[in-house]
Design a protein around this motif. Structure first.
Motif, PDB file in Angstrom:
ATOM      1  N   ALA A   1       6.333  10.009  -8.108  1.00 55.93           N
ATOM      2  CA  ALA A   1       5.929   9.211  -6.943  1.00 55.93           C
ATOM      3  C   ALA A   1       5.772   7.734  -7.273  1.00 55.93           C
ATOM      4  O   ALA A   1       5.783   6.888  -6.365  1.00 55.93           O
ATOM      5  CB  ALA A   1       4.612   9.742  -6.373  1.00 55.93           C
ATOM      6  N   PHE A   2       5.671   7.424  -8.585  1.00 51.89           N
ATOM      7  CA  PHE A   2       5.304   6.065  -8.979  1.00 51.89           C
ATOM      8  C   PHE A   2       6.485   5.272  -9.546  1.00 51.89           C
ATOM      9  O   PHE A   2       7.381   5.846 -10.178  1.00 51.89           O
ATOM     10  CB  PHE A   2       4.182   6.105 -10.024  1.00 51.89           C
TER      11      PHE A   2
ATOM     12  N   ILE B   1       0.570  10.439  -1.259  1.00 49.55           N
ATOM     13  CA  ILE B   1       1.441  11.206  -2.152  1.00 49.55           C
ATOM     14  C   ILE B   1       1.502  12.670  -1.713  1.00 49.55           C
ATOM     15  O   ILE B   1       2.578  13.279  -1.714  1.00 49.55           O
ATOM     16  CB  ILE B   1       0.958  11.097  -3.610  1.00 49.55           C
TER      17      ILE B   1
ATOM     18  N   GLY C   1       4.982   4.255 -16.121  1.00 52.22           N
ATOM     19  CA  GLY C   1       4.491   4.307 -14.749  1.00 52.22           C
ATOM     20  C   GLY C   1       3.840   3.003 -14.351  1.00 52.22           C
ATOM     21  O   GLY C   1       4.417   1.923 -14.484  1.00 52.22           O
TER      22      GLY C   1
ATOM     23  N   ASN D   1       2.443  14.397 -10.525  1.00 55.91           N
ATOM     24  CA  ASN D   1       2.022  13.005 -10.596  1.00 55.91           C
ATOM     25  C   ASN D   1       0.632  12.936 -11.209  1.00 55.91           C
ATOM     26  O   ASN D   1      -0.290  13.616 -10.745  1.00 55.91           O
ATOM     27  CB  ASN D   1       2.006  12.386  -9.202  1.00 55.91           C
ATOM     28  N   TYR D   2       0.510  12.138 -12.237  1.00 58.01           N
ATOM     29  CA  TYR D   2      -0.771  11.964 -12.912  1.00 58.01           C
ATOM     30  C   TYR D   2      -1.395  10.633 -12.510  1.00 58.01           C
ATOM     31  O   TYR D   2      -0.723   9.603 -12.477  1.00 58.01           O
ATOM     32  CB  TYR D   2      -0.581  11.956 -14.432  1.00 58.01           C
TER      33      TYR D   2
ATOM     34  N   ALA E   1      -1.094   5.392 -13.739  1.00 52.67           N
ATOM     35  CA  ALA E   1      -0.458   6.452 -12.939  1.00 52.67           C
ATOM     36  C   ALA E   1       0.996   6.585 -13.353  1.00 52.67           C
ATOM     37  O   ALA E   1       1.669   5.584 -13.602  1.00 52.67           O
ATOM     38  CB  ALA E   1      -0.567   6.123 -11.448  1.00 52.67           C
ATOM     39  N   TRP E   2       1.463   7.830 -13.424  1.00 52.53           N
ATOM     40  CA  TRP E   2       2.865   8.066 -13.758  1.00 52.53           C
ATOM     41  C   TRP E   2       3.323   9.368 -13.112  1.00 52.53           C
ATOM     42  O   TRP E   2       2.528  10.224 -12.748  1.00 52.53           O
ATOM     43  CB  TRP E   2       3.080   8.091 -15.270  1.00 52.53           C
ATOM     44  N   GLY E   3       4.607   9.498 -12.938  1.00 47.87           N
ATOM     45  CA  GLY E   3       5.184  10.675 -12.280  1.00 47.87           C
ATOM     46  C   GLY E   3       6.216  10.236 -11.257  1.00 47.87           C
ATOM     47  O   GLY E   3       6.425   9.035 -11.028  1.00 47.87           O
TER      48      GLY E   3
ATOM     49  N   VAL F   1      -0.640  16.344  -7.563  1.00 51.45           N
ATOM     50  CA  VAL F   1      -1.399  15.244  -8.157  1.00 51.45           C
ATOM     51  C   VAL F   1      -2.463  15.828  -9.071  1.00 51.45           C
ATOM     52  O   VAL F   1      -3.251  16.693  -8.658  1.00 51.45           O
ATOM     53  CB  VAL F   1      -2.070  14.359  -7.090  1.00 51.45           C
TER      54      VAL F   1
END
Length: 417
Positions: A374-375, A396, A70, A244-245, A370-372, A42
């Motif tokens: 996990a999202f 996460i 995201g 993940n951002y 949020a994007w990546g 993250v």
């Protein structure tokens, strides 16, 4: 960029510039456990002062594209007061300011007989001011390596723990160097590679303070941030890691009324109260309890364009009253101006952009994208309180939350795949 740097030097407190310590600090002997090496990553980015609407208002195309892939919140609601230090620490503890102890950018602690100010490096680095368990502390306690390129609290050994890799705040380091540091961290061997990185960007807040949130200078700062984030994403994409951002802000900004400012009410006897610096929130700490009620009654009669609250009567929705004041650091009374007005007790030149007002005001609302992996993709969500970011990041990273917090995973669970 030269203009932005010059304004940062003008605006920021002396401690931010005086000690040009640009070295990376590394806590020795740390490593990821075998289990933590398998976890995602993250990168938590704070764009100070990025009001919820500015990305669209100023057509920041890279951020628009990234959030489109995201999650984007309509807005994120800062904790009260909507100031930088309280909210940055809320984001990484999941606690309201009155519960983690940083109740303002400047406040007095009666028990200690000391004042905390963001401009006092000794206080900023003193862990005894900080409650809660910051995300990097939680991770390090569970054998997960972390890194910080600036964040409130990261320079202090909260619970005896700093991030494994961290920097003392200094604007002497160019943004490209900071971005490169993120890539360098992520190319370390697996046992030394940080899975949580915090990254702070002050430029938008500075330009808004100096010129206002509607200004050309604020627009230029938003575009500067937009380019920097795009550069970071492109640089780290090549690493093929599960990155993940989360990009967010601490608060919004309003154009202040710099003409009709509020003076010191005559009902305040400054020999009977301690009054730290404050323009959008003023704390009054009585030297003797007997002076509180008479001063309150007099202030209530005088109050025009501001509200006065006893500690027991502060609105419950702010989680800021006497029953929430875990560290007894909120004034016996507080004065809250009606935005966009502010107090100016010391007759200083006022900043054009201000924040710290009622967190329900649209102008105080913050950003959350949020994007990546996990999202979920192309998801828009309603506004939510910023205390809920902490349990999201913990989930996460697969971290176990070890203390009671104010945030709840249920609020942001739907954004996860």
């Amino acid at each position: 960029m030269r203009v932005i740097t010059a304004l940062i030097i003008l605006f920021f407190p002396a401690w931010l510039m005086a000690q040009a310590d640009i070295t990376q600090h590394i806590v020795p002997g740390r490593s990821n456990s075998k289990q933590q090496q398998q976890k995602p990553y993250v990168i938590l980015i704070s764009v100070d002062g990025l009001r919820y609407d500015l990305v669209d208002k100023f057509h920041a195309t890279h951020l628009q594209q990234l959030r489109g892939n995201g999650v984007a919140a309509k807005a994120m609601i800062p904790s009260y007061p909507s100031l930088t230090f309280p909210n940055h620490y809320t984001l990484v503890t999941g606690l309201y300011p009155a519960h983690h102890g940083l109740v303002d950018n400047a406040f007095y602690d009666k028990k200690r007989n000391e004042t905390y100010r963001l401009g006092n490096r000794k206080a900023v680095e003193d862990s005894s001011w900080y409650g809660g368990t910051p995300l990097w502390v939680l991770a390090e306690q569970q054998q997960m390596v972390t890194a910080s390129f600036y964040w409130v609290g990261s320079e202090s050994a909260v619970k005896g723990v700093r991030p494994t890799y961290y920097y003392r705040f200094s604007d002497s380091i160019e943004m490209d160097t900071r971005i490169q540091a993120v890539k360098n961290w992520l190319t370390l061997p697996e046992d030394k590679r940080p899975h949580l990185i915090t990254f702070y960007m002050p430029q938008v807040d500075h330009e808004e303070h100096m010129y206002g949130p509607e200004s050309n200078q604020a627009e230029a700062a938003v575009h500067f941030i937009d380019e920097c984030v795009d550069k970071m994403v492109r640089m780290t994409d090549s690493l093929k890691l599960p990155l993940n951002y989360i990009l967010l802000s601490d608060h919004g900004m309003i154009t202040a009324d710099t003409v009709h400012q509020l003076s010191m009410p005559s009902a305040i006897d400054t020999t009977r109260f301690k009054i730290p610096d404050g323009d959008v929130l003023v704390h009054l700490y009585a030297n003797e309890t007997k002076d509180v009620q008479p001063a309150y009654s007099a202030l209530k009669q005088q109050a025009v364009d501001y509200d006065v609250y006893l500690a027991n009567d502060i609105p419950a929705r702010w989680h800021y009253g006497a029953k929430d004041d875990y560290y007894q650091r909120i004034g016996d009374m507080i004065l809250v101006p009606h935005a966009p007005k502010s107090f100016n007790f010391r007759h200083r030149k006022s900043l054009i952009g201000k924040h710290g007002f009622d967190n329900a005001l649209p102008e105080m609302q913050a950003t959350f994208y949020a994007w990546g992996p996990a999202f979920k993709s192309k998801l828009q969500i309603p506004a939510f309180e910023n205390v809920h970011v902490y349990p999201l990041v913990a989930r996460i990273l697969g971290l176990t939350i070890t203390e009671k917090i104010d945030g709840s995973l249920e609020v942001l669970q739907p954004v996860l795949r």
